[in-house]
Motif scaffolding. Structure first.
Motif, short mmCIF file in Angstrom:
data_model
loop_
_atom_site.label_atom_id
_atom_site.label_comp_id
_atom_site.label_asym_id
_atom_site.label_seq_id
_atom_site.Cartn_x
_atom_site.Cartn_y
_atom_site.Cartn_z
N ILE A 1 -0.17 -3.25 -6.57
CA ILE A 1 0.10 -4.12 -5.43
C ILE A 1 0.45 -5.51 -5.97
O ILE A 1 -0.26 -6.04 -6.83
CB ILE A 1 -1.16 -4.22 -4.53
CG1 ILE A 1 -1.50 -2.85 -3.92
CG2 ILE A 1 -0.95 -5.26 -3.43
CD1 ILE A 1 -2.83 -2.81 -3.19
N GLU B 1 -4.45 -4.68 2.10
CA GLU B 1 -3.57 -3.72 1.41
C GLU B 1 -4.37 -2.84 0.44
O GLU B 1 -4.08 -1.66 0.29
CB GLU B 1 -2.43 -4.44 0.68
CG GLU B 1 -1.38 -4.98 1.62
CD GLU B 1 -0.74 -3.92 2.51
OE1 GLU B 1 -0.25 -2.90 1.99
OE2 GLU B 1 -0.74 -4.11 3.75
N LYS C 1 -6.02 -0.28 2.62
CA LYS C 1 -5.03 0.71 3.09
C LYS C 1 -4.66 1.67 1.95
O LYS C 1 -4.50 2.86 2.18
CB LYS C 1 -3.75 0.00 3.57
CG LYS C 1 -3.86 -0.62 4.94
CD LYS C 1 -2.47 -1.10 5.36
CE LYS C 1 -2.58 -2.27 6.32
NZ LYS C 1 -1.33 -3.00 6.48
N THR C 2 -4.48 1.12 0.76
CA THR C 2 -4.10 1.98 -0.38
C THR C 2 -5.19 3.01 -0.63
O THR C 2 -4.90 4.19 -0.88
CB THR C 2 -3.84 1.13 -1.65
OG1 THR C 2 -2.95 0.08 -1.31
CG2 THR C 2 -3.24 1.96 -2.77
N SER D 1 0.42 3.57 -3.27
CA SER D 1 -0.30 4.84 -3.14
C SER D 1 0.61 6.01 -3.46
O SER D 1 0.17 7.00 -4.05
CB SER D 1 -0.88 4.98 -1.73
OG SER D 1 0.15 4.96 -0.77
N SER E 1 0.79 -1.24 0.00
CA SER E 1 0.00 0.00 0.00
C SER E 1 0.82 1.29 0.00
O SER E 1 0.46 2.25 -0.67
CB SER E 1 -0.95 -0.01 1.21
OG SER E 1 -0.22 -0.22 2.40
#
Ligand SMILES: Cc1cc2nc3c(=O)[nH]c(=O)nc-3n(C[C@H](O)[C@H](O)[C@H](O)COP(=O)(O)O)c2cc1C
Length: 315
Positions: free
Chosen positions: A42, A55, A58-59, A31, A27
């Motif tokens: 990812i 992930e 989160k990203t 990002s 992430s």
């Protein structure tokens, strides 16, 4: 801002994708690349499906720009992985190591763009006919798993034969490489190695340092004779693997030797017994910078190279 078929397809500012890097692109890196105007990806290889879902979430917290997920098509959890990707509706999926076509419908009907990694003209045409939104062509200069053709040969052979955007990868480590790919008719580039040397990249410092030290001839390809070619820095692991490979060791022994080495090199930082996957364009990889500095520098270099090229035209 730059305008290509890729920037339009993904609604991104610059035609630069950060290639998936197993154990490394998560992430924070993904990002950062998307926030800098490119598109992060990812990597899911070796990970649990639940990790991938987390992930992605989160990203999304770290960027509202488009980003992608890479699927290894031989992943034993492929169906659950696709389920998570469809639920989370990421912007696009890159996919390699297997036949991608059976997965197109499911992903596309969830509104996800499908971008397979393609090794030759025949497959490029086949995935285009079956609805691929773009393709990545990755030359054997690249870090990680590689095919047999170079980036230049792939661009020469494939780009004139498909209409969908083509993303060139392999050995592109600076803006001159980005410009060269665009001049060849690519709609954008995918870069892995350059993004390893960023503050946001979670690879172990020892891996980053060994890449900074390495120069042009320091990478090596293991597994070429068996159709499992992987490029990484020459070290104890590659020497051992190549000795076994040359002496005709059975595949089981080679697989055992390689198991766990990506994680060992990238996360544990054992740069002798682990695999330090990186591409061939090593001499320009000298400095760790932030992702936004890397992207801005790449774009400046690309503009300079494109302007310089046009100066060559005289009446
Ligand atoms: C450390 C590392 C890990 C990689 N892991 C993957 C992966 O899991 N899946 C994939 O499709 N490509 C993988 N690649 C390839 C990259 O996505 C990208 O295409 C490649 O790095 C481009 O060449 P370059 O390294 O010369 O920029 C990896 C590359 C590196 C350097």
């Amino acid at each position: 801002m730059m305008k290509t078929k890729l920037t339009e397809l993904l609604a991104i500012k610059y035609p630069i994708i950060q290639g998936a890097m197993a154990w490394v692109s998560e992430s924070v890196l993904t990002s950062a690349v998307s926030n800098a105007g490119g598109a992060g990806v990812i990597a899911t290889g070796g990970r649990e499906v639940s990790w991938v879902g987390e992930e992605i979430k989160k990203t999304k917290e770290l960027t509202n720009r488009p980003f992608g997920v890479n699927m290894m098509l031989k992943d034993k959890h492929i169906d659950e992985l696709i389920e998570v990707i469809c639920e989370e509706k990421v912007a696009f999926v890159t996919m390699g190591a297997g036949n991608p076509i059976p997965y197109f419908d499911r992903l596309k009907s969830a509104g996800i763009k499908v971008i397979p990694v393609i090794p030759n003209v025949k497959l490029a045409k086949r995935v285009e006919e079956n609805g691929a939104d773009a393709i990545v062509i990755e030359g054997m200069e690249a870090g990680g798993h590689i095919g047999v053709l170079t980036t230049m040969a792939l661009m020469t052979n494939i780009i004139p034969r498909v209409k969908i955007p083509v993303i060139a990868a392999g050995g592109i480590s600076d803006g001159r490489g980005v410009a060269a790919a665009l001049v060849m008719g690519a709609a954008g580039v995918q870069m892995g190695s350059r993004f390893l040397l960023t503050t946001e990249c979670q690879a172990h410092q020892k891996m980053k340092d060994s890449i900074i030290k390495a120069t042009d001839t320091d990478s090596e390809v293991t597994g070429f004779s068996r159709g499992h070619a992987v490029r990484g820095l020459r070290n104890k692991f590659t020497q051992e693997y190549l000795e076994q490979e040359r002496s005709g060791a059975v595949q089981e022994i080679l697989d055992k030797l390689a198991t766990g080495t990506n994680r060992l090199g990238a996360l544990v930082g054992d740069i002798e017994n682990g695999s330090v996957q990186v591409g061939q364009s090593l001499n320009v990889l000298n400095e760790i910078k932030s992702v936004s500095e890397v992207v801005e520098e790449l774009i400046e270099q690309t503009k300079t190279a494109l302007n310089t090229a046009s100066v060559l035209l005289v009446e």
